[in-house]
Scaffold this active site. Structure first.
Site, PDB file in Angstrom:
ATOM      1  N   ARG A 103       0.839  -1.195   0.000  1.00 41.08           N
ATOM      2  CA  ARG A 103       0.000   0.000   0.000  1.00 41.08           C
ATOM      3  C   ARG A 103       0.869   1.238   0.000  1.00 41.08           C
ATOM      4  O   ARG A 103       1.783   1.373   0.812  1.00 41.08           O
ATOM      5  CB  ARG A 103      -0.916   0.013   1.232  1.00 41.08           C
ATOM      6  CG  ARG A 103      -1.907   1.154   1.243  1.00 41.08           C
ATOM      7  CD  ARG A 103      -2.792   1.107   2.473  1.00 41.08           C
ATOM      8  NE  ARG A 103      -2.085   1.502   3.682  1.00 41.08           N
ATOM      9  CZ  ARG A 103      -2.684   1.847   4.821  1.00 41.08           C
ATOM     10  NH1 ARG A 103      -3.995   1.807   4.905  1.00 41.08           N
ATOM     11  NH2 ARG A 103      -1.978   2.183   5.882  1.00 41.08           N
ATOM     12  N   THR A 107      -0.948   7.688  -1.125  1.00 40.66           N
ATOM     13  CA  THR A 107      -2.205   7.582  -1.873  1.00 40.66           C
ATOM     14  C   THR A 107      -3.121   6.495  -1.322  1.00 40.66           C
ATOM     15  O   THR A 107      -4.309   6.466  -1.630  1.00 40.66           O
ATOM     16  CB  THR A 107      -1.921   7.266  -3.351  1.00 40.66           C
ATOM     17  OG1 THR A 107      -1.350   5.942  -3.447  1.00 40.66           O
ATOM     18  CG2 THR A 107      -0.954   8.275  -3.951  1.00 40.66           C
ATOM     19  N   ASP A 203       0.864  -1.881  13.648  1.00 36.12           N
ATOM     20  CA  ASP A 203       1.224  -2.508  12.380  1.00 36.12           C
ATOM     21  C   ASP A 203       1.398  -4.005  12.604  1.00 36.12           C
ATOM     22  O   ASP A 203       2.336  -4.439  13.285  1.00 36.12           O
ATOM     23  CB  ASP A 203       2.521  -1.891  11.841  1.00 36.12           C
ATOM     24  CG  ASP A 203       2.865  -2.398  10.450  1.00 36.12           C
ATOM     25  OD1 ASP A 203       3.122  -3.611  10.301  1.00 36.12           O
ATOM     26  OD2 ASP A 203       2.872  -1.597   9.507  1.00 36.12           O
ATOM     27  N   ASP A 206       4.856  -5.546  11.556  1.00 40.39           N
ATOM     28  CA  ASP A 206       5.949  -5.192  12.466  1.00 40.39           C
ATOM     29  C   ASP A 206       5.827  -5.944  13.780  1.00 40.39           C
ATOM     30  O   ASP A 206       6.829  -6.379  14.359  1.00 40.39           O
ATOM     31  CB  ASP A 206       5.945  -3.691  12.730  1.00 40.39           C
ATOM     32  CG  ASP A 206       6.400  -2.883  11.514  1.00 40.39           C
ATOM     33  OD1 ASP A 206       6.909  -3.499  10.566  1.00 40.39           O
ATOM     34  OD2 ASP A 206       6.220  -1.663  11.530  1.00 40.39           O
TER      35      ASP A 206
END
Length: 213
Positions: A103, A107, A203, A206
């Site tokens: 991703r 944007t 995340d 992570d």
């Protein structure tokens, strides 16, 4: 599109620990594995089966076996890999394909950078593994990728979803004549300005694997 939030105390218990920022990566991986198995139980309620007759030690019996072609499990790299073992524990005879999507943080658009999937997915049920349904861009692109190759039934398993992501996914796939379901442990409050789920769990990639420096 159907969204199913699994309401079970064990699911809620494991998710609470996953959310905790003090949970280390080994524990996070183990709990993700356990949680996915619980979600997969609900996600596979509509898995295709054929009726068969077998011989027990006592008599003949009628039962079911998974239909052919076998279900295809598709983790979205990299975080989806942390969900694979939990899914395969419940569905060990399924086949596995891989889809690498990234991703753009500005944007929020998703693009494919790697794939290992059959060219023809006609008649295949696919189970897509992606920890977070946030903006919906990655999951929508993955579903389009699979249906373009002929997949005719898709169930997505996500640890968490955001209302904005669900709405975006429904809009993006409104013209798709393929049944799509999302099975998740929780529908969270919202997305923040960076496209992260709130309260979320951070995340997922992570927290599963650490941050490569």
């Amino acid at each position: 599109m159907r969204t199913h939030v699994v309401d079970h105390p064990l699911v809620s218990h494991k998710l609470t620990t996953l959310r905790d920022e003090s949970t280390d990566s080994p524990t996070f991986r183990r709990l993700t594995d356990e949680l996915v198995t619980l979600l997969a139980y609900e996600a596979t309620r509509e898995v295709r089966v054929n009726e068969v007759t077998i011989q027990t030690p006592v008599s003949e019996a009628t039962g079911v076996k998974l239909a052919s072609p076998k279900p295809l499990v598709v983790p979205i790299l990299r975080a989806g890999l942390g969900m694979l073992d939990g899914m395969m524990r419940l569905l060990p005879t399924a086949e596995v394909g891989f889809l690498g999507m990234i991703r753009n943080e500005e944007t929020l658009a998703a693009s494919t950078y790697a794939e290992r999937l059959p060219e023809d997915l006609s008649g295949r049920q696919c189970y897509v593994l992606d920890p977070m349904l946030a903006t919906g861009g990655t999951l929508a692109a993955a579903i389009r990728f699979l249906t373009d190759r002929g997949a005719d039934d898709i169930t997505c398993i996500c640890l968490l979803v955001a209302p904005e992501g669900v709405a975006a996914l429904e809009q993006e796939l409104s013209d798709l004549d393929v049944p799509v379901a999302v099975v998740t442990a929780a529908m969270d409050e919202r997305l923040n300005e960076k496209g992260y789920i709130v309260p979320g769990l951070g995340d997922a990639g992570d927290r599963l694997y650490g941050v490569a420096q």
